[in-house]
Every structure is written in C-alpha cells, then in structure tokens.
Design a protein around this motif. Structure first.
Motif, PDB file in Angstrom:
ATOM      1  N   TYR A 272       5.967   5.367  10.022  1.00 38.93           N
ATOM      2  CA  TYR A 272       5.728   4.012  10.491  1.00 38.93           C
ATOM      3  C   TYR A 272       4.373   3.562   9.961  1.00 38.93           C
ATOM      4  CZ  TYR A 272       5.085  -0.014  13.615  1.00 38.93           C
ATOM      5  OH  TYR A 272       4.866  -1.279  14.121  1.00 38.93           O
ATOM      6  N   LEU A 273       4.382   2.547   9.098  1.00 36.02           N
ATOM      7  CA  LEU A 273       3.170   2.012   8.498  1.00 36.02           C
ATOM      8  C   LEU A 273       2.969   0.577   8.967  1.00 36.02           C
ATOM      9  CD1 LEU A 273       3.516   3.266   4.792  1.00 36.02           C
ATOM     10  CD2 LEU A 273       2.484   4.429   6.746  1.00 36.02           C
ATOM     11  N   CYS A 274       1.755   0.295   9.448  1.00 36.12           N
ATOM     12  CA  CYS A 274       1.426  -1.040   9.965  1.00 36.12           C
ATOM     13  C   CYS A 274       0.189  -1.575   9.256  1.00 36.12           C
ATOM     14  CB  CYS A 274       1.179  -0.992  11.465  1.00 36.12           C
ATOM     15  SG  CYS A 274       2.101   0.241  12.366  1.00 36.12           S
ATOM     16  N   LEU A 303       0.404   5.123  10.324  1.00 36.49           N
ATOM     17  CA  LEU A 303      -0.862   4.597   9.844  1.00 36.49           C
ATOM     18  C   LEU A 303      -1.018   3.186  10.365  1.00 36.49           C
ATOM     19  CD1 LEU A 303      -2.453   4.887   6.351  1.00 36.49           C
ATOM     20  CD2 LEU A 303      -1.999   2.605   7.253  1.00 36.49           C
ATOM     21  N   ALA A 304      -2.163   2.895  11.042  1.00 35.33           N
ATOM     22  CA  ALA A 304      -2.327   1.582  11.658  1.00 35.33           C
ATOM     23  C   ALA A 304      -3.784   1.302  11.962  1.00 35.33           C
ATOM     24  CB  ALA A 304      -1.505   1.497  12.948  1.00 35.33           C
ATOM     25  N   TYR A 305      -4.122   0.017  11.993  1.00 31.93           N
ATOM     26  CA  TYR A 305      -5.467  -0.404  12.374  1.00 31.93           C
ATOM     27  C   TYR A 305      -5.670  -0.250  13.872  1.00 31.93           C
ATOM     28  CZ  TYR A 305      -6.942  -2.445   7.917  1.00 31.93           C
ATOM     29  OH  TYR A 305      -7.333  -2.619   6.609  1.00 31.93           O
ATOM     30  N   ALA A 318      -3.931   1.939   1.410  1.00 35.76           N
ATOM     31  CA  ALA A 318      -3.234   3.206   1.674  1.00 35.76           C
ATOM     32  C   ALA A 318      -1.731   3.024   1.530  1.00 35.76           C
ATOM     33  CB  ALA A 318      -3.584   3.720   3.064  1.00 35.76           C
ATOM     34  N   TYR A 319      -1.213   1.911   2.022  1.00 36.86           N
ATOM     35  CA  TYR A 319       0.216   1.616   1.866  1.00 36.86           C
ATOM     36  C   TYR A 319       0.600   1.553   0.391  1.00 36.86           C
ATOM     37  CZ  TYR A 319       4.348  -1.415   1.519  1.00 36.86           C
ATOM     38  OH  TYR A 319       5.557  -1.952   1.182  1.00 36.86           O
ATOM     39  N   SER A 320      -0.188   0.827  -0.392  1.00 37.60           N
ATOM     40  CA  SER A 320       0.110   0.689  -1.817  1.00 37.60           C
ATOM     41  C   SER A 320       0.041   2.029  -2.537  1.00 37.60           C
ATOM     42  CB  SER A 320      -0.860  -0.314  -2.448  1.00 37.60           C
ATOM     43  OG  SER A 320      -0.629  -0.442  -3.835  1.00 37.60           O
ATOM     44  N   ARG A 321      -0.964   2.841  -2.211  1.00 40.17           N
ATOM     45  CA  ARG A 321      -1.083   4.157  -2.848  1.00 40.17           C
ATOM     46  C   ARG A 321       0.136   5.019  -2.519  1.00 40.17           C
ATOM     47  NH1 ARG A 321      -4.958   6.189  -6.621  1.00 40.17           N
ATOM     48  NH2 ARG A 321      -6.354   4.696  -5.609  1.00 40.17           N
ATOM     49  N   PHE A 329       1.549  11.528  -3.195  1.00 42.11           N
ATOM     50  CA  PHE A 329       0.730  11.670  -2.005  1.00 42.11           C
ATOM     51  C   PHE A 329       1.554  11.456  -0.743  1.00 42.11           C
ATOM     52  CE2 PHE A 329      -2.493   9.925  -5.073  1.00 42.11           C
ATOM     53  CZ  PHE A 329      -3.252  11.082  -5.167  1.00 42.11           C
ATOM     54  N   ASN A 330       1.213  12.192   0.329  1.00 39.14           N
ATOM     55  CA  ASN A 330       1.785  11.883   1.632  1.00 39.14           C
ATOM     56  C   ASN A 330       0.942  10.781   2.288  1.00 39.14           C
ATOM     57  OD1 ASN A 330      -0.475  13.073   2.862  1.00 39.14           O
ATOM     58  ND2 ASN A 330       0.596  14.933   3.448  1.00 39.14           N
ATOM     59  N   VAL A 331       1.256  10.433   3.534  1.00 36.18           N
ATOM     60  CA  VAL A 331       0.574   9.305   4.170  1.00 36.18           C
ATOM     61  C   VAL A 331      -0.906   9.611   4.395  1.00 36.18           C
ATOM     62  CG1 VAL A 331       0.557   7.753   6.148  1.00 36.18           C
ATOM     63  CG2 VAL A 331       2.729   8.612   5.279  1.00 36.18           C
ATOM     64  N   ALA A 332      -1.216  10.795   4.933  1.00 37.18           N
ATOM     65  CA  ALA A 332      -2.612  11.143   5.191  1.00 37.18           C
ATOM     66  C   ALA A 332      -3.412  11.227   3.892  1.00 37.18           C
ATOM     67  CB  ALA A 332      -2.689  12.472   5.942  1.00 37.18           C
ATOM     68  N   GLU A 333      -2.819  11.787   2.846  1.00 37.90           N
ATOM     69  CA  GLU A 333      -3.499  11.852   1.553  1.00 37.90           C
ATOM     70  C   GLU A 333      -3.739  10.451   1.005  1.00 37.90           C
ATOM     71  OE1 GLU A 333      -1.541  16.145   0.224  1.00 37.90           O
ATOM     72  OE2 GLU A 333      -0.582  14.253  -0.319  1.00 37.90           O
ATOM     73  N   SER A 334      -2.760   9.559   1.173  1.00 41.01           N
ATOM     74  CA  SER A 334      -2.916   8.178   0.707  1.00 41.01           C
ATOM     75  C   SER A 334      -4.059   7.491   1.438  1.00 41.01           C
ATOM     76  CB  SER A 334      -1.613   7.402   0.913  1.00 41.01           C
ATOM     77  OG  SER A 334      -0.556   7.991   0.186  1.00 41.01           O
TER      78      SER A 334
END
Length: 580
Positions: A272-274, A303-305, A318-321, A329-334
C-alpha cells in the motif's frame, strides 16, 4: 588474511539471476517488547528468517542506547520492531531517520530500515512470512504504462480518475496495450464500492471484448488526494459523489456514498503506497489507518506521509523509484534510495529543488514492514527500465568498481529523486576510495552506495544510448579470513589450460545436482562477449573449450576477461588474460 577471488556483480542484466552478497540484518527492539511473549516471537521469526547474518539489539530508554553497537556491527538492514502507539509513533520514526544517518561520519543514511509493527504481533508474523512480486496494481489516479515504448513499469494496472470518479478507467494490459475508456460494467459510480469489493474478492477478473483479459490478485494499491490519520477521501478535491476508506480499532472499511459500510477483510499480501496523501502514515493511535491496513487490509509493506504533504519529493520519489525499475528495489530500499538523493540535493542545492521542501520531507515519510522483504515490482520478460544501470565489482586486494547507466529512451532526466543509485555488494573504506575516471558532474561514493549526479534541469536530457559512469577503487572493510566448509551443493569452476592463453582456453565446471546454469565470458567493463552454456544441466563434471571468439565470431582483443559461472544461488568467477 583475505581470500583472493574475483566477483563480478551486475545489476544491469534485467533477467540476471546473480544474487546479492549476503547482507547483515539488525533487529532493534526494546527490552520490554522483547520480553513480551507474543512480540518476542516476532524477534524469533526475524532471527530464523535471516540467520546466521542477524543480530538483536535491545534498547531500554531510547534507540540511541544501541547506537554504538550498531556502528560496530554495520548492518545493511535494520528492522525496528515496535509495539503499536507506545513505540510506533511519529517521534520514534523521525528519530530512526536521524540516528541511522549518524552511524558513520558522512551525512547519509547508513542502512535500509523499516518499522515493523501491526495491530498485534500476529499481523507482523503473518507479514514476515510473505513475499510478493507485484503484478497487478490499482490506483486512485490514472496510473498507466508510458506510451514511449520500450519503457514499461507495470505488468498490468488499473488507473482511475479521482477528479471524476465513476466508470472512467485506464487499463494497462499484460501485453503492453492501454485502454482509456468508460467501463460501466465493471466500475461503480462510487469507486470506494469498486475498490472494497476487489479487495474482499482478493483478485480482479475483468473481460473486455476485443481486449486482453485482466486477471490477477490485488497486489498493490496506490492512493493520492485528501486524507487524514483515519480516512482516505476517494474523490478529489470535493468528496461528493464518492465515499471514504476509514479505520477504527484495526478494522478497515469503505464508508460508501449511498450504499452503507463495506468492511474490508483481505488476506492476500499487498503493498500500500500513499505518496500523495497527508497524514495517513501517522501511527500515534490504534484507530489510525496504518494498523487497519496491516490487520484487515492485507498489507505487508506500506509507505505514507506522517504530516501534511505539499512538496512530495520523498513520497512520489520513492514511488517512482519502486515502479520504474521492476525487480531492482523493494519498498524500503526505494524509500532509502530516494532519501539519499534528497540529502544530496539538500546538501548541494541542486538546481530545480526547493531546499525548504527538501528539509520538510527529509524525515516525513514512514516505511512499514520488513526492510529486507522481497516485495518488488514483477520483472516480466519484456521489462525495460528508462535507463539501464550496471555495477561491476572486481573483488581483489584492492577492489575495482564501475557504475554505468545508459538511456533506453530519448529525453531521459536522471536527476533529483531519480539520481542513478546502486547499493554496493560489499562495505568499503571511504578513506580508500580513489575515483579513476567519470563523466558525471559529481559521483557520490560512500561505504555502502554510489550515487551519480549527472543531470539537473538546466541541462539537456539524455538521448537514447547516452551513458554516464564512474570507475573507482577501494578496499573492503570487515573482511576476515574465509573458512571453507564442505558443501554438498557447491559448484566448481577451474581453468585447466594455460592462463594467460593465446588461441584457446579449457574450462572445467562441476555441478552436484540438476539446475539451471549460465557460463559466460565478460570483458573488463562487465560486457558479456560470449555465452558458452545456458540451460538446465544434469549433475556431473563438464569440459568446454573457448576459442577466443565473441558473439559475432570475431577474435576478442588481447586483455583481461572473466569467466563467470552462475546458478540460481551461486556465482564463481575466474580471471583470464588473452594474449596475442
């Protein structure tokens, strides 16, 4: 003494099975949480998952209690295990950003990290057991694959229109085609109904006449627009005529515009990306969205603000990466990579950035989930990044590294949150770094990564085929004498003829069981010049002769080359020298 060997580590090969070196994982947990049986089981789960390269660090009053121990351990990943609210809160997360930048003397982060929490410990243990290749993406905004082929981000995706709502939809099908249409058969006027039903169904199955079928599990949800700590507003900028997603005591639900509440209970693992939502990543109350997404929404990475967002560098970067380099890359790496780009731009006042916005975003995005977890965009067979990147590592007493990017399409802008970046396969001594050559503006090389500053908005964009690179030498740190144990699954590689060689080279290789192998010759720049074997092979001892020809049948030039023998889980390399 260091065992001498040669290793080529290639990120560029989009279909490569060369694994990363073993990494070091730190579990950081409070003593009180570790002593709780249910949360202690979370620690045990991580230890079992990453054994033997894992170490537990217990703090009492602050995570700074273990700072010195982390400095000495030099982890590649840090999982901060936090009980909800009392430990997982905005202050803690901002402190984690600060402390992980202070583990050495440079201004950058020193480990990929994430907050491992949930509504309860069972949520965490479930998520730790999952891995995910994101094949199906659903977005509240018109996400779609770019039309400038061959660059492609998604295997398949559904993009909706938050300013319109209803049945307007953009499909990106698995064959690469795109359809922008009104689909009244599969979408409700209120998209909260559509999204909730897809989540509860665990999968999406849509058939459109004259188009490929759209079928798959609900792997990733991307939202933007208005939000708060416990709700996401589907429509933008005004709420009507659509509803909300809301959370209460660990339960995620859709409060639809005119169809009542739909309670969401989704079991399939998802990301879930926000990147465009305010406040939704704040974890300071058990009723907030974070805990509901992990408890009943099926999230394993989020990942969220945490505060209000207005600049968007860290979240959207981070979303774009994550989506732009499927499989890398995984989410944390991004999130980590983007944060290092942000720190560079803030430190160097890169043209085109707002330094106040960068300072605001620096510690504003929360990343939830195991930071080393395999949760990446699906690397489908025709994946193409908008620029390729290659990291060559020649492992010797003094190591050589070559990091190169090449534009795959015209008008590539590899700058700001998209600075080319690679995690190094080994830790190096910053004092030993010697840049031999580069055509970048500034190469940034630390003990664990390389960043190329090679473009800003005052420069012409890269044309297809243009390259930027840096070549440097450095010595590894923390390398001890290697003790080689007997391994029944170990592969063998040996050069059995004269080396240096003139006309031909004799190569022996041995495999202990049925497996896929690849045996190739690479030049000093990391370019494959000849493939000798590629395919499934039975157990045995094999012999092959290379006559010094490349793919075109021409003799290669004299110089240094490498024989690289790889399987799904092992890589062996031998240095060879071609003479006249």
């Amino acid at each position: 003494m260091k065992k001498y060997g040669i290793l080529i580590f290639l990120i560029v090969f989009l279909f490569s099975t060369i694994p990363l070196n073993a990494f070091k994982y730190a579990v950081v947990v409070s003593a009180s949480t570790y002593s709780d049986p249910s949360w202690g089981a979370v620690v045990d789960s991580l230890e079992n998952k990453y054994s033997p390269d894992v170490q537990v660090f217990q703090w009492t009053s602050s995570i700074y209690n273990v700072k010195t121990d982390l400095e000495n351990y030099q982890p590649d990943y840090i999982g901060f295990i936090c009980q909800p609210v009392s430990e997982a809160n905005e202050v803690f997360i901002r402190t984690a950003y600060i402390m992980t930048r202070e583990l050495d003397s440079d201004p950058y982060g020193d480990a990929v990290w994430g907050i491992i929490t949930g509504y309860n410990a069972d949520d965490v243990i479930r998520s730790l057991q999952c891995s995910l290749s994101v094949m199906t993406t659903v977005s509240s905004s018109p996400t779609a694959n770019p039309t400038n082929s061959p660059y492609r981000q998604f295997y398949q995706a559904i993009g909706t229109f938050e300013a319109e709502g209803g049945p307007h939809i953009k499909y990106s099908f698995s064959d690469g085609t795109i359809l922008d249409t009104l689909d009244t058969l599969n979408l409700y006027t209120d998209r909260t109904v559509t999204f909730a039903r897809w989540l509860n169904a665990e999968s999406i199955n849509i058939n459109l006449n004259g188009h490929p079928s759209f079928s798959g599990s609900f792997d990733m949800f991307v939202t933007s627009g208005h939000a708060n700590v416990n709700e996401w507003q589907a429509h933008y900028p005004d709420p009507d005529p659509e509803g909300y997603f809301r959370s209460l005591d660990g339960q995620l639900r859709a409060d639809t515009y005119d169809s009542g509440a739909i309670y969401i209970n989704s079991n399939n693992p998802k990301v879930y990306l926000c990147p465009g939502n305010c406040l939704i990543g704040k974890p300071d109350n058990i009723n907030y969205m974070v805990y509901a997404w992990f408890h009943t929404g099926g999230a394993i990475q989020m990942l969220a603000y945490m505060p209000v967002t207005w600049y968007g560098y860290q979240g959207w970067g981070a979303y774009s990466r994550f989506i732009s380099f499927p499989g890398l890359f995984n989410v944390a790496e991004s999130n980590y990579v983007t944060n290092q780009c942000l720190l560079f731009d803030l430190e160097n006042h890169t043209p085109g950035v707002d330094t106040y916005g960068l300072a605001y975003d620096r510690d504003a995005v929360a990343i939830y989930g195991d930071p080393a977890q395999y949760a990446k965009m699906y690397e489908y067979p025709d994946t193409c990044w908008y620029y390729s990147q290659e990291l060559v590592h020649i492992d010797a007493d003094v190591d050589t590294f070559i990091f190169t990017i090449e534009a795959n399409i015209d008008s590539v802008a590899p700058g700001t949150s998209k600075h080319p970046f690679a995690l190094l396969p080994v830790r190096i001594d910053p004092a030993s770094i010697n840049v031999e050559s580069t055509n970048a503006i500034i190469p940034v090389i630390t003990d664990n990564f390389v960043l190329l500053y090679c473009w800003n908005n005052q420069m012409q964009k890269l044309a297809k085929g243009e390259t930027r690179y840096v070549r440097w030498t450095a010595t590894q740190v923390g390398v001890e004498e290697e003790i080689i144990a007997v391994n029944p699954d170990r592969i063998m590689l040996k050069i059995t003829s004269a080396n240096p060689f003139n006309n031909y080279l004799e190569i022996n290789y041995e495999i202990p069981n049925h497996r896929f192998i690849n045996l190739s010759i690479f030049d000093i720049s990391g370019r494959e010049v000849r493939n000798l074997v590629s395919g499934q092979v039975s157990p045995g001892n094999y012999h092959i002769t290379w006559n010094g020809d490349d793919f075109q049948g021409s003799h290669v030039l004299p110089g240094k080359y490498f024989v690289v023998f790889k399987t799904e889980d092992q890589v062996l390399t031998e240095e060879i020298i071609k003479i006249k």
